[in-house]
Design an enzyme around this catalytic site. Structure first.
Site, PDB file in Angstrom:
ATOM      1  N   LYS A 107       0.856  -1.192   0.000  1.00 38.97           N
ATOM      2  CA  LYS A 107       0.000   0.000   0.000  1.00 38.97           C
ATOM      3  C   LYS A 107       0.879   1.225   0.000  1.00 38.97           C
ATOM      4  O   LYS A 107       2.007   1.184   0.482  1.00 38.97           O
ATOM      5  CB  LYS A 107      -0.871   0.011   1.262  1.00 38.97           C
ATOM      6  CG  LYS A 107      -2.097   0.879   1.158  1.00 38.97           C
ATOM      7  CD  LYS A 107      -3.173   0.177   0.359  1.00 38.97           C
ATOM      8  CE  LYS A 107      -4.526   0.786   0.512  1.00 38.97           C
ATOM      9  NZ  LYS A 107      -5.559  -0.205   0.182  1.00 38.97           N
TER      10      LYS A 107
HETATM   11  N1  GLU Z   1      -7.371   0.057  -3.008  1.00 37.50           N
HETATM   12  C1  GLU Z   1      -8.133  -1.111  -3.261  1.00 37.50           C
HETATM   13  C2  GLU Z   1      -8.126  -2.017  -2.047  1.00 37.50           C
HETATM   14  O1  GLU Z   1      -7.913  -1.598  -0.939  1.00 37.50           O
HETATM   15  C3  GLU Z   1      -7.734  -1.806  -4.550  1.00 37.50           C
HETATM   16  C4  GLU Z   1      -6.304  -2.276  -4.598  1.00 37.50           C
HETATM   17  C5  GLU Z   1      -5.889  -2.806  -5.971  1.00 37.50           C
HETATM   18  O2  GLU Z   1      -6.718  -2.861  -6.855  1.00 37.50           O
HETATM   19  O3  GLU Z   1      -4.707  -3.145  -6.090  1.00 37.50           O
HETATM   20  O4  GLU Z   1      -8.409  -3.183  -2.134  1.00 37.50           O
END
Ligand code: GLU
Length: 414
Positions: A107
């Protein structure tokens, strides 16, 4: 809204440890799976439109890549800090394992209120951030995506920045605009997955969706799509809220009109129908499904006792703190955990990446059909383990995920 300071990563570790204990996981292995593999903090300088310089802090945390490249979104928010990004990165490891896609978890984020920036400032900030995290990302290494306050335009800038040095590389990020290799169905995917989770829950608990009610906190990408799917199913969405406050109508809000209004005005404030309610009131209003679809830590020990729903459906990441989880358990409110509920987004991100690598575009029906399969398979795996071991949906979801990651780590060797 009542603010309670939450230690996000500790909350995540508590959830992890509860499940690791049930699995009887080796203590050392458990410790190593809990901690992130790599943490990168960067300075992100920005020359503002008026010529002044401002410096922001950004992060990319790579939690675990035993099952595949690190994967996860990038969030822009004034409250982003290392602790929060660490927690979110670890949730991605468990989420990708739970829906069984070949990724690990990561993240990123920048501590910034994007509403304070012009569009050109936002572009410059995004490009600088992407250059600064450049050394640790890659098509087979780490693949970012949108998260809170980031969108397909920002992904387009990321992709362009990377492609200038590496050649045309759509697979470097997901959640891109369709014209740049984005997948059909990606935009609606998280909300669709939230809806599938609610639909399967209704079946499991023998409820009729067309006679049920839902309340949605947060009307961004996830909340608004979830509201639409619920509305189409006949479920009454009796209240929704965003940063400007909430709207309530016991007869059910006109969701298509509200979405139209929010698209044009960027907020729900000023919509002609519905009684205005505060975010706190909204959480206490009676309904079947309460769907927190905004930020983490919104259901905490100070307000959990007042909840008046049958199910909490965690569309946001980490909306329920561990003490609140216990209170809800006592109150017999069933919590559908984030790593299952909102996994639809990263699942279709995976389909987007596959399409980019194959240089072959899938029809939207195929994307939705495969998403349906991934979500229902994960739901039923979690549900049967939950019954088998007599644990919560959250602990069962973590158990399925941790077991998968642990098996891979053992096979690969430390
Ligand atoms: N931000 C989204 C999540 O927390 C999507 C992450 C992604 O598609 O890599 O799952």
């Amino acid at each position: 809204m009542t603010e309670v300071k939450v230690n996000n990563f500790k909350a995540c570790c508590d959830q992890f440890e509860r499940a690791a204990d049930k699995l009887g996981l080796d203590e050392k292995l458990s410790q190593s799976l809990m901690m992130p593999d790599r943490e990168l903090a960067v300075e992100v300088p920005l020359t503002k439109d008026d010529g002044t310089l401002e410096v922001f802090r950004g992060y990319r945390i790579q939690h675990n890549n035993a099952r595949g490249p690190f994967k996860g979104g990038i969030r822009y928010h004034q409250d982003v800090d290392l602790d929060e990004v660490r927690a979110l990165a670890s949730l991605m490891t468990w989420k990708t394992a739970l829906v069984d896609i070949p990724y690990g978890g990561g993240k990123g984020g920048i501590t910034v209120d994007p509403r304070s920036l012009s569009q050109r400032e936002l572009e410059r900030l995004s490009r600088t951030f992407f250059r600064r995290i450049g050394p640790v990302i890659g098509i087979n290494k780490d693949i970012p995506a949108p998260d809170v306050n980031t969108n397909s335009q920002i992904m387009a800038w990321f992709m362009d920045e990377y492609s200038q040095h590496h050649g045309h590389s759509p697979a470097i990020v997901t959640g891109k605009p369709i014209d740049l290799g984005g997948s059909l169905g990606r935009e609606a995917a998280t909300g669709r997955g939230v809806f599938i989770t609610i639909r399967e829950t209704a079946k499991e608990f023998e409820m009729d969706l067309s006679e049920s009610t839902a309340i949605i906190q947060g009307f961004g990408n996830v909340g608004s799509f979830a509201a639409s799917f619920l509305h189409e199913s006949g479920c009454k969405v009796v209240a929704v809220s965003d940063v400007t406050g909430g709207l309530y109508d016991p007869q059910g809000l006109d969701i298509p009109a509200l979405r139209e209004y929010a698209r044009a005005n960027r907020v729900i404030e000023g919509f002609a129908r519905g009684k205005s309610v505060s975010n706190d009131e909204l959480l206490n209003t009676g309904c079947d499904f309460l769907v927190p679809a905004a930020l983490g830590g919104v259901i905490h020990k100070m307000n959990a006792g007042g909840l008046n729903c049958k199910f909490v459906i965690e569309a946001a990441n980490g909306p329920t703190t561990p003490p609140a989880d216990e209170i809800l358990f006592e109150k017999k409110i069933v919590v559908m955990p984030d790593i299952l509920t909102n996994a639809g987004g990263v699942t279709v991100s995976y389909f987007e990446w596959v399409q980019n690598l194959q240089q072959f575009r899938w029809e939207e029906d195929l994307v939705n059909e495969k998403l349906e399969h991934k979500m229902t398979t994960a739901y039923h795996e979690v549900n049967s383990l939950r019954k088998d071991k007599n644990v919560s949906f959250r602990t069962a979801a973590f158990m399925v995920a941790i077991d998968r990651v642990a098996r891979t780590v053992k096979l690969r060797g430390f």
